[in-house]
Design a protein around this motif. Structure first.
Motif, PDB file in Angstrom:
ATOM      1  N   HIS A 267      52.307 -38.017 -11.683  1.00 11.34           N
ATOM      2  CA  HIS A 267      51.717 -37.949 -13.064  1.00 11.34           C
ATOM      3  C   HIS A 267      50.215 -37.485 -12.988  1.00 11.34           C
ATOM      4  O   HIS A 267      49.440 -38.444 -12.280  1.00 11.34           O
ATOM      5  CB  HIS A 267      51.829 -39.211 -13.909  1.00 11.34           C
TER       6      HIS A 267
ATOM      7  N   LYS B  66      48.172 -37.330 -15.164  1.00 12.28           N
ATOM      8  CA  LYS B  66      47.149 -38.311 -16.033  1.00 12.28           C
ATOM      9  C   LYS B  66      46.197 -39.029 -15.195  1.00 12.28           C
ATOM     10  O   LYS B  66      45.377 -39.510 -15.630  1.00 12.28           O
ATOM     11  CB  LYS B  66      47.834 -39.078 -17.175  1.00 12.28           C
TER      12      LYS B  66
ATOM     13  N   THR C  45      54.383 -44.827  -9.297  1.00 13.27           N
ATOM     14  CA  THR C  45      53.744 -45.063  -8.024  1.00 13.27           C
ATOM     15  C   THR C  45      53.928 -46.744  -7.766  1.00 13.27           C
ATOM     16  O   THR C  45      54.218 -47.355  -6.734  1.00 13.27           O
ATOM     17  CB  THR C  45      52.410 -44.673  -8.024  1.00 13.27           C
TER      18      THR C  45
HETATM   19  C1  LIG Z   1      56.782 -40.738 -18.295  1.00 13.51           C
HETATM   20  C2  LIG Z   1      56.175 -41.219 -17.037  1.00 13.51           C
HETATM   21  N1  LIG Z   1      56.981 -41.269 -15.800  1.00 13.51           N
HETATM   22  C3  LIG Z   1      56.174 -41.529 -14.734  1.00 13.51           C
HETATM   23  C4  LIG Z   1      55.146 -42.131 -14.543  1.00 13.51           C
HETATM   24  C5  LIG Z   1      54.511 -42.545 -13.002  1.00 13.51           C
HETATM   25  O1  LIG Z   1      53.861 -41.905 -12.611  1.00 13.51           O
HETATM   26  P1  LIG Z   1      53.315 -41.771 -11.099  1.00 13.51           P
HETATM   27  O2  LIG Z   1      54.523 -41.537 -10.444  1.00 13.51           O
HETATM   28  O3  LIG Z   1      52.456 -40.872 -10.929  1.00 13.51           O
HETATM   29  O4  LIG Z   1      52.717 -43.414 -11.001  1.00 13.51           O
HETATM   30  C6  LIG Z   1      54.322 -42.173 -15.799  1.00 13.51           C
HETATM   31  C7  LIG Z   1      52.983 -42.714 -15.648  1.00 13.51           C
HETATM   32  O5  LIG Z   1      52.344 -43.402 -16.666  1.00 13.51           O
HETATM   33  C8  LIG Z   1      54.946 -41.911 -16.863  1.00 13.51           C
HETATM   34  O6  LIG Z   1      54.017 -41.843 -18.051  1.00 13.51           O
END
Ligand SMILES: Cc1ncc(COP(=O)(O)O)c(C=O)c1O
Length: 225
Positions: free
Chosen positions: A44, A46, A220
């Motif tokens: 993600h 974000k 993560t």
């Molecule tokens: C819908 C969604 N999927 C997966 C993730 C996990 O993101 P990451 O793998 O980058 O931690 C998030 C993070 O908030 C999310 O909002």
């Protein structure tokens, strides 16, 4: 990467400072951890909001990048990142149109939807743009976001499948709270329990002959031991 070698005291703020060795190490660790599992990563953006980092993640084997807001998706795309999946629905007509502009320019763009009127709005915007939009349904874990698992989720997936300007690609389902639980075993137990309705939904979709090529969950936080 602007500013490599510049003293931190000379940087204009706000400035994102990254330890590239650590970043590299993290990318390698994640890749190695998942290598034997058959699970792909779609991190993600974000968390970093940075096309340069997204490109490093893609280069290290991630199958795509997630965006939470259409403005993030636009910035990533303008920065040369494709394979973007928007994990939240765009609600207003303006944002739906903006998302469809990205889809018009790049066929790998995928949009999440979590309720029927939004799927219909998206279908109309895709029709207007002369495209078929790729869609995943967002299936709720608890109360975070998404269509309730089970029958309602199946009906939404069937609607997406039937709308002529949408292409169903599967489902996403995310237990945000699980990321913060300390201890792998406890986190695993909670995740398995909370994802049960999502897994059932996935099976229902499969049984109904719907496309389930994407089943995305975890993050993560749930990979760390
Ligand atoms: C819908 C969604 N999927 C997966 C993730 C996990 O993101 P990451 O793998 O980058 O931690 C998030 C993070 O908030 C999310 O909002």
């Amino acid at each position: 990467m602007i500013g490599i070698g510049v003293s931190k005291w000379e940087l204009d703020t706000p400035a994102l400072c990254v330890d590239l060795d650590k970043l590299d190490q993290n990318l390698t660790t994640m890749k190695a951890k998942l290598a034997s599992t058959g699970v792909a990563t779609r991190p993600h953006a974000k968390t970093h909001k940075c096309p340069a980092i997204a490109k490093l993640q893609l280069a290290s084997g991630s199958i795509g990048i997630c965006a939470a807001k259409v403005s993030e998706a636009e910035a990533l795309f303008a920065g040369g990142v494709d394979k973007i999946l928007m994990t939240t629905s765009n609600v207003t007509a303006n944002k739906i149109r903006r998302a469809m502009k990205i889809r018009e320019a790049n066929t790998s763009f995928i949009q999440a939807v979590d309720y029927a009127p939004n799927a219909r709005d998206l279908n109309d915007a895709a029709k207007e743009a002369g495209i078929a939009a790729d869609v995943v349904i967002d299936v709720a874990v608890g109360t975070r976001s998404g269509v309730p698992a089970g029958r309602q989720a199946l009906e939404l997936a069937q609607l997406v499948d039937q709308l002529p300007n949408l292409t169903l690609r599967g489902m996403i389902s995310y237990d945000g709270g699980a990321q913060h639980i300390k201890g792998f075993k406890t986190r695993l137990e909670r995740s398995l329990k909370n994802y049960e309705p999502s897994v059932q939904t996935f099976e229902m979709m499969k049984k109904a002959g719907l496309n389930t090529e994407i089943f995305s969950g975890g993050g993560t936080g749930t990979t760390t031991s």
